[in-house]
Design a protein around this motif. Sequence first.
Motif, PDB file in Angstrom:
ATOM      1  N   UNK A 233     -42.376  13.722  17.958  1.00 37.43           N
ATOM      2  CA  UNK A 233     -43.444  13.377  17.029  1.00 37.43           C
ATOM      3  C   UNK A 233     -43.020  12.233  16.102  1.00 37.43           C
ATOM      4  N   UNK A 234     -41.786  12.272  15.599  1.00 41.05           N
ATOM      5  CA  UNK A 234     -41.308  11.186  14.743  1.00 41.05           C
ATOM      6  C   UNK A 234     -41.324   9.881  15.532  1.00 41.05           C
TER       7      UNK A 234
ATOM      8  N   UNK B   1     -43.132   8.968  17.901  1.00 34.89           N
ATOM      9  CA  UNK B   1     -44.472   8.419  18.108  1.00 34.89           C
ATOM     10  C   UNK B   1     -44.951   7.622  16.904  1.00 34.89           C
TER      11      UNK B   1
ATOM     12  N   UNK C 233     -39.971  17.866  17.544  1.00 31.48           N
ATOM     13  CA  UNK C 233     -40.169  17.128  16.299  1.00 31.48           C
ATOM     14  C   UNK C 233     -39.744  15.674  16.433  1.00 31.48           C
ATOM     15  N   UNK C 234     -38.603  15.472  17.128  1.00 35.12           N
ATOM     16  CA  UNK C 234     -38.145  14.104  17.343  1.00 35.12           C
ATOM     17  C   UNK C 234     -39.163  13.291  18.094  1.00 35.12           C
TER      18      UNK C 234
END
Lengths: 279, 364
Positions: free
Chosen positions: B9-10, B12, B6-7
């Motif tokens: 994705x954030x 990006x 998730x990190x």
Amino acid sequence: MLEARDITVQIGDKTLVDRVNLKLEPGSFCAVLGKNGAGKSTLLKTLTGDIHPISGQVCMEGTLLSHIKPLTLARKRAVMMQNTQLPFAFTAFEVVLMGRTPHTRGFETHDDRRIAMSCMAETGVDHLASRSYPTLSGGEKQRVQLARILAQLHDAIENADPCYLLLDEPLSSLDMSHQHTLMHHIRRLTQRNVAVLMILHDLNLAAQYADEVTILKDGRLYALGTPDEVFRPELIGDAFDCPVHILRHPEFDCPLVISTALHGKTMPSTGNRVAAAVR
Amino acid sequence: MSTLVQWFYVWRTVPRFMSSIWVLLILTLVLGWVMVLSVGIGAVNIPPSAVLAIFAHLLGFSTETGHQPVQEAILLTIRLPRVVLAVLVGAALAVSGAAMQGLFRNPLADPGLIGVSSGAALATAIAMVVLSQITLPVITYLGPALVPMAAFAGGTMATVLVYTLATRNGQTQVTTMLLAGIAVNALAGAIIGFMIFLADDDQLRDLTFWTLGSLGGAMWSSIWIVLPFLLAAILILPALSRGLNTILLGEAEARHLGVRVELLKKTIIVFVGLAVGAAVSVSGMIGFVGLVVPHILRLWIGPDHRFLMPGSAVLGGLLLLVSDLLARTLAAPAELPIGVITAAAGAPFFLWLLLRNRDQEGYL
């Protein structure tokens, strides 16, 4: 509690919602069913305050909806409308982050970003975070919008404060597996003091997940009760103008609706009547 | 593990945020530098070092007076007002354009759409052709201020008219407003056509040049009059950015997010109407800036109004400043109409951006 007291909505001389009473308690899951044009969306828009009834009142926790400050309302009530379009190329993540608007001024904090991302993970769209929203498929858009709604109510859900989730066909473009995952997720939210009102077309999804089913017909409240009470062949058949069989679900012990209408045949009578009228 | 993913994705999504800040910073620096450069360029050249020395002297940072008094006079009374006006008008037009595009949820919206420009043009045509022929004490008293006053009045009146037509029970229908704007534009066009029919050759020439825009009449006295209207739009409209972002989801959606949509719409329409009316009154019709500047920026830093609005102000000011510099130097000692420059320079660039974007993502 969100309460509609005897509301009537008219547009022109057409009555779209006719003296409907409805109560939505935190912790309950209410499905609203009915034919096309039965007044489901109008009822939902009246409950959100977007349409003003010509008579009757909508109250939230004893206060008239129009007397609650927009920001206060936005912190405890979220709405998902049908197919939200976005003309500009925001990323999916930025769209979900907009759900944090009632909670932060100016720019979102690190916490807001974390919340937005975890809500995206809950609806299974975290891998789409940096994709441009307009390029997403219909089902992906719905899941992103659902993540935005969850991000908006995140604080209330965390603290188990009463809050309200009003959804207009949120699952219409989803595949079967995503429909069930999300219904299950929304169902679980009711344990955290969330009240859910959802317009649905899939009767079996309603039967499987809802506590309470409201059926509208021609703008009137046609039936209200638990799925077991409401899902009776003559009642459903009449409400939808479509003959049905009601079985039991082999695994979940809830009603299972099967349509028995017109297999491989054309609609009777209507066609002939049109032809006659032309003649 | 999943939090780590998730990190990623954030993370990006962060570069767009950072690059927006960089773009704003660099644009502001470029604008400052071009301002210094362009006050020095003209019939009497003043090198940037002398420009900076004059400013330092005026602000009391240095006592050294290496420059000639004539340079200082040219700089302060001729060049500087023109440069300041170019930046203010460009910024106000571009911010107004960005706000309109957000409000109408349409990337092709433009301040001209709601009738401000055509209302101003109509009032100007009437002032030039009819009013200037009448000898009334009021008109002779106004003198050269007649046309700007008429333009401002016409612009705001057209906005009020379109807005009133589109508002019922306190709710403004944005689509009705768009259509009312088209109707008002058409009607104004008809009356302007009739004024052209009545006009003599000199009036016709004045009118034509006015519709192409010019910053040639810039003076401190006229700047002080329009300054509040232009500054109000430049400073207040960007403060509404967050509401504008949510309005892109739809008006109902914005309301559900706690935004006071009706208030937001009214505020935007009032400030855009005043700013565009004021801009048109001092500089004539300068098309294209309001439409294209926000567009260019949106393709560059994305649609988030919190960056788009201040960025549009800076880029709009920069674009109009450079256009004005070209307008007064390309055919010196004559001056080209500035509208010719803005359109000729911006349109091909805009097309190139559209084509590039079509190939990459397919969305504006």
